[in-house]
Design an enzyme around this catalytic site. Structure first.
Site, PDB file in Angstrom:
ATOM      1  N   GLU A 166      54.469  37.373  40.506  1.00  0.00           N
ATOM      2  CA  GLU A 166      53.958  36.905  39.211  1.00  0.00           C
ATOM      3  C   GLU A 166      54.396  35.464  39.045  1.00  0.00           C
ATOM      4  O   GLU A 166      55.279  34.994  39.750  1.00  0.00           O
ATOM      5  CB  GLU A 166      54.602  37.681  38.045  1.00  0.00           C
ATOM      6  CG  GLU A 166      54.428  39.146  38.040  1.00  0.00           C
ATOM      7  CD  GLU A 166      55.487  39.814  37.148  1.00  0.00           C
ATOM      8  OE1 GLU A 166      56.116  39.122  36.321  1.00  0.00           O
ATOM      9  OE2 GLU A 166      55.678  41.016  37.307  1.00  0.00           O
ATOM     10  N   LYS A 186      56.479  32.626  37.229  1.00  0.00           N
ATOM     11  CA  LYS A 186      57.707  32.561  36.434  1.00  0.00           C
ATOM     12  C   LYS A 186      57.446  31.629  35.272  1.00  0.00           C
ATOM     13  O   LYS A 186      57.201  30.445  35.456  1.00  0.00           O
ATOM     14  CB  LYS A 186      58.864  32.037  37.289  1.00  0.00           C
ATOM     15  CG  LYS A 186      60.181  32.011  36.531  1.00  0.00           C
ATOM     16  CD  LYS A 186      61.331  31.696  37.467  1.00  0.00           C
ATOM     17  CE  LYS A 186      62.672  31.666  36.758  1.00  0.00           C
ATOM     18  NZ  LYS A 186      62.714  31.813  35.340  1.00  0.00           N
ATOM     19  N   ARG A 242      63.100  34.766  27.667  1.00  0.00           N
ATOM     20  CA  ARG A 242      63.016  36.197  27.970  1.00  0.00           C
ATOM     21  C   ARG A 242      63.261  37.009  26.703  1.00  0.00           C
ATOM     22  O   ARG A 242      64.235  36.762  25.999  1.00  0.00           O
ATOM     23  CB  ARG A 242      64.078  36.538  29.014  1.00  0.00           C
ATOM     24  CG  ARG A 242      64.097  37.999  29.424  1.00  0.00           C
ATOM     25  CD  ARG A 242      63.397  38.175  30.725  1.00  0.00           C
ATOM     26  NE  ARG A 242      63.389  39.554  31.189  1.00  0.00           N
ATOM     27  CZ  ARG A 242      64.099  39.984  32.236  1.00  0.00           C
ATOM     28  NH1 ARG A 242      64.899  39.171  32.882  1.00  0.00           N
ATOM     29  NH2 ARG A 242      63.999  41.233  32.624  1.00  0.00           N
ATOM     30  N   GLU A 263      58.017  37.442  28.294  1.00  0.00           N
ATOM     31  CA  GLU A 263      58.421  36.068  28.039  1.00  0.00           C
ATOM     32  C   GLU A 263      57.795  35.589  26.744  1.00  0.00           C
ATOM     33  O   GLU A 263      56.600  35.786  26.513  1.00  0.00           O
ATOM     34  CB  GLU A 263      57.925  35.185  29.198  1.00  0.00           C
ATOM     35  CG  GLU A 263      58.625  33.855  29.301  1.00  0.00           C
ATOM     36  CD  GLU A 263      59.906  33.940  30.135  1.00  0.00           C
ATOM     37  OE1 GLU A 263      60.280  35.052  30.562  1.00  0.00           O
ATOM     38  OE2 GLU A 263      60.514  32.878  30.340  1.00  0.00           O
ATOM     39  N   ARG A 281      67.658  38.102  25.662  1.00  0.00           N
ATOM     40  CA  ARG A 281      68.077  38.768  26.906  1.00  0.00           C
ATOM     41  C   ARG A 281      69.532  39.204  26.850  1.00  0.00           C
ATOM     42  O   ARG A 281      69.978  40.011  27.653  1.00  0.00           O
ATOM     43  CB  ARG A 281      67.849  37.890  28.133  1.00  0.00           C
ATOM     44  CG  ARG A 281      68.594  36.587  28.102  1.00  0.00           C
ATOM     45  CD  ARG A 281      68.382  35.837  29.386  1.00  0.00           C
ATOM     46  NE  ARG A 281      69.427  36.191  30.336  1.00  0.00           N
ATOM     47  CZ  ARG A 281      69.529  35.672  31.535  1.00  0.00           C
ATOM     48  NH1 ARG A 281      68.615  34.838  31.966  1.00  0.00           N
ATOM     49  NH2 ARG A 281      70.516  36.005  32.319  1.00  0.00           N
TER      50      ARG A 281
END
Lengths: 590, 347
Positions: free
Chosen positions: A260, A262, A267, A312, A287
């Site tokens: 995928e 980035k 996050r 994200e 996160r």
């Protein structure tokens, strides 16, 4: 309070993780409720006080010390709480040395653990030494309940009776950053170790619990039932990726992996579930497990599902993912205004699903979770939540090409918000922490520029009193010929040995001092060239050069290179004009 | 008055210079004639023509720089005024390390005192500081910030002994500067009743022996031999601060790393050095003592040689004193394994 202060003090000086765990476990074992629970809250960052803020502490010291001397001291020590703890005037006025040590309120207790508070009989009665040392519970409840106008006197009173370590611990509690090298996770692991419980179980219960955590301690010590997770929206510790190393490709088979993009965002974990009354509760976690729901009301409203989605946070305008520079405008705002919501609409780019309708999906292989996620996102049909697309590839060479030019493989206009690729084993379960061999991140190469060191300032924290913050410039045409214009500031990327050498260089080449900042010698033939790595550029009115660097760090120190050979501003202008692209790639793909 | 005082002492690239002598004090470059306050290497450098210092300081210089560190040497007796050129010179105890002295200069009714490095705390290994009233006081400012308040050194040494009792199986490595600090820590340990042999890194042996010959009792010391490092669990081992990070220190059984220095007052400093047991023991005056000493000398003018000059100069001015930072390069810069970057030796 003294025993808590001694705990923080020992943790701060103990570099070894396992020893830190032992120290904390020992403390939890020997300290009664509710003291230990408040200590756990402090260690996990679960305590915040509405009115007790760093500015209040600053006000207290400025009433008691020369502000210039305080400023110089703070600059040197690099930590406000510690500076105030060290400078706080002795009260009552200092007795002659030698006696002072014995008369300190803290020492008696330190020597007799287990009799901390109330005061040990050997100590003079409280009346004779001013007020008694407060317990941690008294401090926590005092800070939480005192009115804004009563707080300064309350805190000053405590500072007067505490010793230096006690003052430091109290001020750390108030200023909110312990900085003793203990993560929330480590503290929870120490609690779990009291009863041989899996730390992930503590983590799972965590957001349903509140200080001083008496049911949690009772459970791990085998004295009570497991606390009910009444929380319909628990945080699940995220799975993290390892950076991909050069040699890894030889060992990895591309057929085992899915790729995928980035995303250069934040996050998040979006969780929604029904409470006991059947109402849908929704939460967004960072996160680290911090509840950040209040900052994203626009996204919260979109969480119409029951489950937990990992993804994200990005800003999307006109169907296009914006760069991190844009996202930054949305972060760390005190109030979320309608204008901010309209101009910086938050989106979730989903890449994993951890739970759905009460079912824990984390043990499923990633490929299977991905199918569940795709179905969920399709069902939701919510513009603020979409899928992070997969990058097709069959060989590492193909993936390298995609990473070098995301636009060419379908990223389109979103390419600017891509900072590389993620590789995930198709069969990987979702394992909290950073397990080996399952997920990899393969970041895009940074840009590099040769710049000349111009100013240096002292650092803070671990680097306090070293000249470790560097302002650097590149050449441009000025009214009087070539001149250096500052383009950025960096304070890491070098080793401790290099820091020593840089610090020495700065002290020996200082030409001007502006408070904590030193100007060093620079010119075509004198000075030091720094090779600076950075992730991107943007226009900025705050800097003389009109540019601002993203995530700059010292990549190499060019002791060998004459400053005249450093880069010119045009090199940076070119990067800016191109948006992204190659410029000075660090190293080639395998 | 100040005009006369300014004639007594000037700042030159070599360091402080008295044109009436003529001579330099603690020059950082080779000169014809040097007066030296104490034996630390940033103050006592080799290569001068003639050197005058206390007998102990001359011994220390000879031991550190090898013989021939100066063409000629002359012993200065404490408290005995001497005429050098047109100025009267007196050496007085500074309380810093063995042999350390302040140097008082008098001419035309004006007295200037160069204190060198000094402390007011008691120290069993050297003579205590003697206060000299003066018109111009020249002070160091190594710990010239109000965050530096040294605790009682005996309490710090007790911390070390408590740790030895708590971890009897671990070697306790104590970083201490070779001249002064190491011997003071040993003397303090003896005062606290520690009577086992103290182990020494080779680099500390010579000066320790010199202290002993000068009549400072330090008890039994043993050199650490490569072979017995593994068997030193529970022992106290003194070494130069640099050795704490050397391979040398890794051979000990699960060592506790301690460091005896005034810098240990600041947590970040201890962590930067990887110190687990910081011992705040300093051979320099702390903030309170710097201020007290300046006040007690009655000086109307203060020059600050090195260290945290800005804060002390600011404080002097708030007290209505004339004050001048000298920003002297070379002091503290090449000290013995300076604990802080670019900054001072002996903390």
């Amino acid at each position: 309070m003294n025993r808590f202060a001694a705990l923080l003090d020992r943790l701060a000086y103990e570099p070894r993780r396992n020893a830190k765990l032992r120290i904390m476990a020992e403390y939890f074992r020997q300290t009664p409720d509710p003291e230990r629970g408040f200590a756990l809250a402090a260690l996990t960052g679960a305590l915040t006080f509405r009115h007790a803020k760093p500015s209040l502490v600053r006000g207290l010291i400025e009433e008691r010390a020369d502000p210039v001397l305080f400023g110089l001291s703070w600059d040197y020590v690099g930590d406000m709480a510690e500076t105030v703890a060290l400078m706080w005037p002795a009260h009552p006025p200092a007795s002659p040395r030698g006696q002072e040590a014995e008369a300190r309120p803290g020492d008696g207790e330190a020597a007799h653990p287990g009799t901390e508070e109330p005061p040990h009989p050997c100590l003079p009665p409280a009346a004779e030494r001013g007020r008694a040392v407060p317990t941690l519970s008294e401090v926590v409840s005092g800070l939480a309940s005192a009115s804004k106008s009563d707080l300064p006197a309350l805190i000053a009173g405590w500072l007067d009776v505490l010793d230096e370590t006690g003052r430091w611990a109290l001020l750390k509690l108030i200023t909110g950053e312990l900085r003793i090298g203990v993560s929330a996770r480590l503290a929870k692991t120490a609690v779990a170790s009291l009863g041989g419980v899996d730390p992930d179980e503590v983590e799972h219960l965590w957001h349903g619990l509140t200080p001083p955590y008496e049911p949690l301690f009772a459970w791990v010590e085998g004295r009570g039932p497991k606390p009910e997770t009444a929380d319909p929206t628990p945080f699940r510790p995220p799975m993290l990726a390892h950076p991909l190393e050069e040699g890894d490709f030889a060992k990895l088979d591309p057929r085992d992996f899915l790729a995928e993009w980035k995303w250069d965002g934040i996050r998040l974990q979006a969780v929604a579930g029904r409470d006991a009354h059947g109402h849908l509760q929704r939460r967004i976690y960072s996160r680290t497990g911090e509840d950040v729901s209040r900052a994203f009301p626009d996204l919260i409203g979109a969480l119409d599902f029951e489950g937990a989605v990992d993804g994200e946070l990005v800003i999307v305008r006109d169907g296009r993912v914006q760069s991190f520079n844009v996202l930054q405008q949305r972060l760390n705002r005190k109030s979320v205004t309608p204008k901010l919501l309209a101009e910086y609409p938050a989106h979730l780019r989903a890449y994993d699903i951890l739970a759905e309708g009460g079912e824990d999906l984390r043990a499923l292989p990633f490929a299977e979770r991905r199918r569940r996620l795709e179905a969920l996102v399709a069902r939701l049909n919510e513009p603020r939540i979409d899928l992070s697309p997969q990058v097709p590839f069959t060989t590492w060479e193909e993936l390298a090409a995609a990473r070098a030019d995301p636009a060419s493989v379908g990223a389109g206009e979103d390419a600017e918000a891509i900072e590389g690729c993620m590789l995930k084993r198709a069969d990987s379960p979702y394992v909290p922490g950073r397990p080996k061999g399952l997920w990899f991140k393969w970041k895009r190469d940074p840009y590099l520029v040769d710049a000349v060191l111009m100013y240096a300032a002292r650092g803070s924290g671990k680097r306090s009193s070293y000249y470790s913050d560097y302002t650097f410039g590149v050449w441009r045409d000025g009214p009087d010929g070539e001149e250096l214009v500052p383009v950025g500031k960096a304070y890491f990327g070098f080793t401790d040995e290099e820091l020593l050498r840089l610090d020495r260089f700065i002290r020996n080449h200082t030409v001007n001092r502006f408070g904590p900042v030193r100007e060093v010698e620079y010119g075509p033939d004198r000075g030091l060239v720094l090779e600076v790595a950075f992730e991107g550029l943007q226009r900025s009115t705050r800097h003389k050069s009109g540019l601002a660097m993203r995530f700059p760090r010292i990549h190499r120190i060019r002791w060998d290179k004459p400053p005249r050979e450093a880069d010119r501003i045009e090199a940076l202008e070119r990067i800016l004009a191109r948006g992204e692209a190659e410029v000075f790639p660090l190293k080639e793909v395998p | 008055m100040t005009l006369v005082c300014a004639d007594i002492l000037k700042l030159t690239p070599e360091g402080l210079f008295c044109p009436l002598g003529p001579f330099h004090i603690d020059p950082t470059r080779p000169v014809q004639r040097a007066l030296v306050t104490h034996g630390h290497s940033d103050h006592a450098r080799p290569g001068h023509g003639a050197v005058m210092a206390t007998r102990e300081t001359l011994r220390i210089m000879a031991a550190r720089c090898q013989d021939g560190f100066a063409r000629t040497t002359q012993v200065a007796s404490l408290r005995e005024p001497m005429r050098i050129g047109e100025v009267t010179v007196t050496f007085l105890p500074a309380g810093h390390v063995l042999g350390s002295a302040q140097i008082a200069l008098e001419a035309g009714g004006c007295r200037v005192v160069v204190s060198g490095d000094y402390k007011r705390d008691p120290d069993p290994t050297c003579l205590p500081f003697e206060l000299v009233p003066c018109d111009v006081f020249i002070t160091e400012a190594t710990f010239g910030l109000p965050v530096f308040r040294h605790p009682d050194a005996r309490g710090e040494v007790r911390k070390l002994l408590d740790s030895v009792a708590l971890f009897p199986e671990r070697a306790h490595l104590v970083g201490a500067y070779a001249l002064g600090k190491a011997q003071r820590v040993m003397a303090l340990l003896r005062e606290e009743g520690y009577d086992r042999p103290i182990y020494l890194h080779g680099a500390l042996e010579r000066l320790t022996q010199l202290y002993r010959e000068e009549g400072v009792p330090l008890g039994e010391t043993r050199k650490v031999a490569a072979a017995d490092r593994k068997s030193l669990g529970g022992a106290i081992v003194l070494c130069p601060p640099s050795a704490l990070q050397d391979l040398w220190s890794r051979r000990f059984p699960d060592p506790v790393t301690a460091f005896a220095s005034g810098w240990m007052r600041v947590r970040a400093r201890a962590r930067q050095k990887g110190v687990e047991l910081p011992l705040v023991v300093s051979d320099h005056a702390d903030w309170d003592d710097l201020c007290r000493t300046i006040r007690e000398t009655g000086a109307g003018e203060v020059w600050v040689t090195h260290g945290q000059e800005d804060a002390l100069v600011h404080w002097c001015r708030t007290q209505g004193l004339r004050a001048r930072p000298l920003h002297m390069l070379g002091y503290g810069d090449e000290g013995e394994n300076d604990p802080s970057p670019g900054k001072g030796e002996e903390g």
